[in-house]
Design a protein around this motif. Sequence first.
Motif, PDB file in Angstrom:
ATOM      1  N   UNK A  45       0.560  -1.113   0.092  1.00  0.00           N
ATOM      2  CA  UNK A  45      -0.015   0.055   0.015  1.00  0.00           C
ATOM      3  C   UNK A  45       0.769   1.316  -0.136  1.00  0.00           C
ATOM      4  N   UNK A  46       1.950   1.365   0.905  1.00  0.00           N
ATOM      5  CA  UNK A  46       2.424   2.700   0.954  1.00  0.00           C
ATOM      6  C   UNK A  46       4.056   2.494   1.317  1.00  0.00           C
ATOM      7  N   UNK A  47       4.858   2.794   0.807  1.00  0.00           N
ATOM      8  CA  UNK A  47       6.378   2.448   1.031  1.00  0.00           C
ATOM      9  C   UNK A  47       6.843   3.617   1.965  1.00  0.00           C
ATOM     10  N   UNK A  48       6.252   4.861   2.076  1.00  0.00           N
ATOM     11  CA  UNK A  48       6.614   5.701   2.953  1.00  0.00           C
ATOM     12  C   UNK A  48       6.404   5.291   4.539  1.00  0.00           C
ATOM     13  N   UNK A  49       5.077   4.811   4.673  1.00  0.00           N
ATOM     14  CA  UNK A  49       4.623   4.101   5.883  1.00  0.00           C
ATOM     15  C   UNK A  49       5.593   2.903   6.130  1.00  0.00           C
ATOM     16  N   UNK A  50       5.804   2.447   5.277  1.00  0.00           N
ATOM     17  CA  UNK A  50       6.727   1.142   5.719  1.00  0.00           C
ATOM     18  C   UNK A  50       8.138   1.555   6.104  1.00  0.00           C
ATOM     19  N   UNK A  51       8.743   2.639   5.319  1.00  0.00           N
ATOM     20  CA  UNK A  51      10.068   2.949   5.875  1.00  0.00           C
ATOM     21  C   UNK A  51       9.809   3.682   7.434  1.00  0.00           C
ATOM     22  N   UNK A  52       9.034   4.594   7.590  1.00  0.00           N
ATOM     23  CA  UNK A  52       8.975   5.213   8.918  1.00  0.00           C
ATOM     24  C   UNK A  52       8.865   4.377   9.951  1.00  0.00           C
ATOM     25  N   UNK A  53       8.072   3.391   9.681  1.00  0.00           N
ATOM     26  CA  UNK A  53       7.753   2.484  10.819  1.00  0.00           C
ATOM     27  C   UNK A  53       8.783   1.487  11.127  1.00  0.00           C
ATOM     28  N   UNK A  54       9.617   1.133   9.697  1.00  0.00           N
ATOM     29  CA  UNK A  54      10.870   0.553   9.958  1.00  0.00           C
ATOM     30  C   UNK A  54      11.798   1.338  10.796  1.00  0.00           C
ATOM     31  N   UNK A  80      17.936  -1.421   7.501  1.00  0.00           N
ATOM     32  CA  UNK A  80      16.731  -1.148   6.844  1.00  0.00           C
ATOM     33  C   UNK A  80      16.848  -1.378   5.507  1.00  0.00           C
ATOM     34  N   UNK A  81      18.037  -0.865   4.729  1.00  0.00           N
ATOM     35  CA  UNK A  81      18.340  -1.096   3.495  1.00  0.00           C
ATOM     36  C   UNK A  81      18.547  -2.442   2.916  1.00  0.00           C
ATOM     37  N   UNK A  82      19.216  -3.267   4.107  1.00  0.00           N
ATOM     38  CA  UNK A  82      19.529  -4.627   3.811  1.00  0.00           C
ATOM     39  C   UNK A  82      17.927  -5.626   3.763  1.00  0.00           C
ATOM     40  N   UNK A  83      17.221  -5.161   4.612  1.00  0.00           N
ATOM     41  CA  UNK A  83      15.912  -5.696   4.926  1.00  0.00           C
ATOM     42  C   UNK A  83      15.021  -5.308   3.319  1.00  0.00           C
ATOM     43  N   UNK A  84      15.402  -4.143   2.951  1.00  0.00           N
ATOM     44  CA  UNK A  84      14.418  -3.781   1.821  1.00  0.00           C
ATOM     45  C   UNK A  84      14.944  -4.507   0.835  1.00  0.00           C
ATOM     46  N   UNK A  91      15.721  -3.130  -6.163  1.00  0.00           N
ATOM     47  CA  UNK A  91      15.854  -1.657  -5.664  1.00  0.00           C
ATOM     48  C   UNK A  91      16.918  -0.917  -6.332  1.00  0.00           C
ATOM     49  N   UNK A  92      17.938  -1.397  -6.352  1.00  0.00           N
ATOM     50  CA  UNK A  92      19.267  -0.807  -7.013  1.00  0.00           C
ATOM     51  C   UNK A  92      19.161  -0.208  -8.277  1.00  0.00           C
ATOM     52  N   UNK A  93      18.020  -0.598  -9.044  1.00  0.00           N
ATOM     53  CA  UNK A  93      17.737  -0.332 -10.386  1.00  0.00           C
ATOM     54  C   UNK A  93      16.778   0.976 -10.474  1.00  0.00           C
ATOM     55  N   UNK A  94      16.057   1.255  -9.350  1.00  0.00           N
ATOM     56  CA  UNK A  94      15.159   2.377  -9.206  1.00  0.00           C
ATOM     57  C   UNK A  94      15.931   3.653  -8.839  1.00  0.00           C
ATOM     58  N   UNK A 165      18.759  18.363   1.283  1.00  0.00           N
ATOM     59  CA  UNK A 165      18.965  17.169   1.905  1.00  0.00           C
ATOM     60  C   UNK A 165      17.786  16.580   2.797  1.00  0.00           C
ATOM     61  N   UNK A 166      17.592  15.062   2.804  1.00  0.00           N
ATOM     62  CA  UNK A 166      16.661  14.515   3.485  1.00  0.00           C
ATOM     63  C   UNK A 166      16.784  13.386   3.681  1.00  0.00           C
ATOM     64  N   UNK A 167      15.975  12.428   4.556  1.00  0.00           N
ATOM     65  CA  UNK A 167      16.383  11.228   5.020  1.00  0.00           C
ATOM     66  C   UNK A 167      15.845  10.355   3.814  1.00  0.00           C
ATOM     67  N   UNK A 168      16.617   9.045   3.626  1.00  0.00           N
ATOM     68  CA  UNK A 168      16.393   8.256   2.655  1.00  0.00           C
ATOM     69  C   UNK A 168      16.984   6.920   2.849  1.00  0.00           C
ATOM     70  N   UNK A 169      16.410   6.089   2.103  1.00  0.00           N
ATOM     71  CA  UNK A 169      17.123   4.437   2.489  1.00  0.00           C
ATOM     72  C   UNK A 169      18.408   4.384   2.295  1.00  0.00           C
TER      73      UNK A 169
END
Length: 257
Positions: A45-54, A80-84, A91-94, A165-169
């Motif tokens: 449903x939502x990758x943003x929710x997934x990331x902040x909850x992680x 988290x990147x390893x989990x992703x 993901x490396x191609x995105x 600058x912002x937070x990211x995987x």
Amino acid sequence: MKLLFSCNHKGSADFNEDVVDHHQNTAWVIDGATPLFFNQYLSEENDVVWLVQQINEQLPRFITDEKSLEEILITVLDQISQIALEINPALKQIHHYELPTFTIAMVRFIDQKLEYYVLGDSGILLETTEKSVYITDRRLDTFAEKHQDKSQTIRKHLNTRDGYWIGSLDAKGISHGLAGEYNKKDITNVLCFTDGYSRLFELYKKMDVTQMQFNETFIKDTVSMIRNIEEEDCDCLVYKRSKKSDDLSVILLENER
């Protein structure tokens, strides 16, 4: 530190992309940036929710006085990147700007210091023995002003030297956060919040940060004030914004001296 109050209210969008929490001597609020490209690579449903909850779940595992707040965040995002990548090896191609991002405000009481870390437009208000101190990161706002009404253009410049600058995987922006410290004995209370709350004095300008009262009743009253303003201006005509109400999170802490 002593927790006095915290809340996390969903805005008018479909998902709540904020989290707020604390562990031991550290507290934080995190605000996920609403996706603009709408592809989901990590969740249904939502990758943003997934990331902040992680991040919220992983932070307590890695909080230690031996590392700076910046170092803790980098370690958490590496995990988290390893989990992703296990979930989606492609993901490396995105494109990096298509993946979820977030803002964060963190504080830690350690030794005789109050340490802070802010990346993006989440914020911190400190009640000191002399005055209120407001800490936030305005670099995204400054960049966005040059690219009005071009949200996708703005997002494509995240974590680049000619952008913001912002937070990211990939944690590329973490080392560019705003970090500092205050003498613990000078601090009375601390309030951390996402930009859903700072609308009160940033967008709606209903009060100045110097008028802030650091108690539960006042914070609850101001949250109600924000939601009432948004309900009355539900068409976003008086106060220009992308949606009626944003997710809103705050955490109020007392310095136990």
